[in-house]
Design an enzyme around this catalytic site. Structure first.
Site, PDB file in Angstrom:
ATOM      1  N   ASP A   8       0.785  -1.246   0.000  1.00  0.00           N
ATOM      2  CA  ASP A   8       0.000   0.000   0.000  1.00  0.00           C
ATOM      3  C   ASP A   8       0.817   1.297   0.000  1.00  0.00           C
ATOM      4  O   ASP A   8       0.558   2.201   0.807  1.00  0.00           O
ATOM      5  CB  ASP A   8      -0.954   0.008   1.207  1.00  0.00           C
ATOM      6  CG  ASP A   8      -1.958  -1.141   1.192  1.00  0.00           C
ATOM      7  OD1 ASP A   8      -1.974  -1.905   0.212  1.00  0.00           O
ATOM      8  OD2 ASP A   8      -2.712  -1.270   2.169  1.00  0.00           O
ATOM      9  N   HIS A  52     -17.572   2.356   1.095  1.00  0.00           N
ATOM     10  CA  HIS A  52     -17.032   1.258   1.897  1.00  0.00           C
ATOM     11  C   HIS A  52     -17.402   1.424   3.365  1.00  0.00           C
ATOM     12  O   HIS A  52     -17.308   2.523   3.915  1.00  0.00           O
ATOM     13  CB  HIS A  52     -15.505   1.186   1.742  1.00  0.00           C
ATOM     14  CG  HIS A  52     -14.944  -0.126   2.179  1.00  0.00           C
ATOM     15  ND1 HIS A  52     -14.470  -0.350   3.440  1.00  0.00           N
ATOM     16  CD2 HIS A  52     -14.824  -1.305   1.517  1.00  0.00           C
ATOM     17  CE1 HIS A  52     -14.057  -1.608   3.539  1.00  0.00           C
ATOM     18  NE2 HIS A  52     -14.264  -2.203   2.382  1.00  0.00           N
ATOM     19  N   LYS A 106      -7.145  -4.907  -2.761  1.00  0.00           N
ATOM     20  CA  LYS A 106      -7.893  -5.410  -1.604  1.00  0.00           C
ATOM     21  C   LYS A 106      -8.855  -4.347  -1.105  1.00  0.00           C
ATOM     22  O   LYS A 106      -8.726  -3.171  -1.442  1.00  0.00           O
ATOM     23  CB  LYS A 106      -6.929  -5.846  -0.495  1.00  0.00           C
ATOM     24  CG  LYS A 106      -5.995  -4.761  -0.004  1.00  0.00           C
ATOM     25  CD  LYS A 106      -4.910  -5.329   0.899  1.00  0.00           C
ATOM     26  CE  LYS A 106      -3.956  -4.280   1.398  1.00  0.00           C
ATOM     27  NZ  LYS A 106      -4.549  -3.273   2.279  1.00  0.00           N
ATOM     28  N   CYS A 151      -1.803  -3.208   7.741  1.00  0.00           N
ATOM     29  CA  CYS A 151      -1.723  -4.055   6.550  1.00  0.00           C
ATOM     30  C   CYS A 151      -0.412  -4.830   6.440  1.00  0.00           C
ATOM     31  O   CYS A 151      -0.412  -5.970   5.969  1.00  0.00           O
ATOM     32  CB  CYS A 151      -2.006  -3.225   5.311  1.00  0.00           C
ATOM     33  SG  CYS A 151      -3.679  -2.513   5.369  1.00  0.00           S
TER      34      CYS A 151
END
Length: 196
Positions: A8, A52, A106, A151
């Site tokens: 990321d 989201h 993702k 992450c």
């Protein structure tokens, strides 16, 4: 075979971004240099729909960084970040991607967050990264990037569970909450993970 997993390195996680990791930009030249030491390099990219459910804006009356229960899992409510197709979701232009063979996106399911590069947080869906790495004969992974306590950690932890030898490259990662990272790091080492 050893693989480097770059987590990321996106504009929203860098200084000035929607969910900036302090000093996150410092890891980019380190990661660029590391890539030549690995036989295979892959990356992940947070890639959320605009609605989201990890976004605090989807939960009226809730505050950013508040923790709630959502679909049976604890959920941190994040600022709106890494929305599909936006500038903030793009990989940092300073990140060298010439050696990156695959990018695994993702967080695309509106209803569940996805910290790990391998699975969503409920382990309901796989990104396909494990099969890709195993198909290439990878037995060992080194994980770096943003953020160390989310992450990066969850990806490295899942790698152990999937049977890979796994390590976190600490000097090429930065945490949102350094104290949380120190606790998670101990758990990771107790499971057999390495700090590289």
């Amino acid at each position: 075979m050893k693989a480097l997993i770059i987590i990321d390195i996106q504009l929203d996680f860098l200084p000035g971004g929607a969910l900036a990791v302090e000093r996150g930009d410092e890891v980019i030249p380190i990661i660029n240099e590391l890539q030549s030491s690995y036989e295979l390099v892959v990356a992940t990219q947070d890639w959320h729909p605009a609605n989201h459910k990890s976004f605090f804006t989807e939960h009226p009356g809730k505050q950013v960084f508040e923790r709630i229960q959502w679909n049976g899992l604890e959920q941190v409510l994040w600022p709106v970040h890494c929305v599909q197709g936006t500038a903030g979701a793009a990989l940092a232009p300073e990140l060298s991607t010439n050696a990156v063979e695959a990018i695994f996106r993702k967080g695309m399911d509106q209803h569940i967050d996805s910290y790990s590069g391998f699975f969503d947080n409920g382990r309901k869906k796989s990104t396909g990264m494990a099969d890709f790495l195993k198909g290439r004969g990878v037995t060992e992974v080194a994980v770096c990037g943003l953020a160390a306590d989310y992450c990066v950690y969850y990806t490295a932890n899942d790698a152990l569970d999937l049977g890979f030898k796994a390590g976190i490259i600490e000097h090429a990662s930065r945490a949102i909450d350094p104290e949380r990272y120190q606790r998670l790091k101990l758990d990771f080492q107790e499971k057999g993970g390495q700090i590289l």
